[in-house]
Design a protein around this motif. Structure first.
Motif: not given
Length: 203
Positions: A14-15, A39-40, A52-56, A88-89
């Motif tokens: 999940v991104w 949440f992450a 789990v990928v946290l996009v900054c 957007t992804a």
């Protein structure tokens, strides 16, 4: 055989977009960061083997995020505007047991919130994780559709057929495009979606 899995099915990953733009968050930025990080952490703690990928959006935000999340959460840096990666992804379906992304156009929810990076964040994320995607050539946000994983899809005329999205397409053409993208056979069109929402009626 092409199939779009339901949201409640197991995920490989999940991104999650991490808040960081002070112009978008003039109030409550720190609270939003804490909530998204929690949440992450909660998703990563489910024990289901889900990455789990946290996009900054930049290294400064990435440093903040890294201090808030568990070591197993992957923190990456990719420029984007709004945190709604759902819209957007790429949207992934399963083609012959392999993941395949559908990359749709994005115009800031009908031109209302256009931010640098949102138009190509899908392509960049797919490239970063070596995932195949196909550009679709028309505008669709992930929140505008929902499906049950068994060939049924629901959407709204208010959003997808809005003149600020796809004024060159008829309902019949969009219906065909959805079937081609997701292998859907049964598409349910609602007139309107969410009320008083800037998305113009996401389902």
């Amino acid at each position: 055989m092409k199939r779009w899995p339901a949201e409640w099915e197991p995920h490989q990953a999940v991104w999650i977009g991490f808040p960081g733009n002070p112009e978008e968050w003039p109030v409550g930025l720190e609270a939003a960061q804490l909530e998204v990080a929690a949440f992450a952490n909660a998703v990563s703690d489910r024990g289901a083997g889900e990455t789990v990928v946290l996009v900054c959006r930049n290294k400064v935000d990435a440093n903040v995020a890294q201090a808030l999340v568990a070591p197993c959460v992957i923190v990456v840096t990719e420029s984007f505007g709004d945190i709604w990666l759902r819209d957007t992804a790429p949207i992934f379906s399963i083609d012959s047991e392999s993941l395949s992304g559908r990359n749709f156009g994005f115009n800031g929810w009908g031109g209302k919130y256009q931010m640098p990076g949102d138009q190509d964040i899908g392509q960049r994320l797919a490239k970063r994780f070596d995932l195949p995607i196909e550009d679709q050539g028309w505008i669709l946000e992930g929140g505008a559709i929902d499906g049950d994983g068994a060939g049924r899809l629901i959407t709204t005329e208010q959003c997808v057929l809005n003149a600020n999205r796809n004024d060159h397409l008829t309902k019949e053409q969009v219906d065909q495009h959805l079937c081609e993208a997701f292998g859907k056979q049964n598409i349910c069109w609602l007139g309107d979606g969410l009320i008083a929402d800037h998305t113009d009626g996401h389902v």
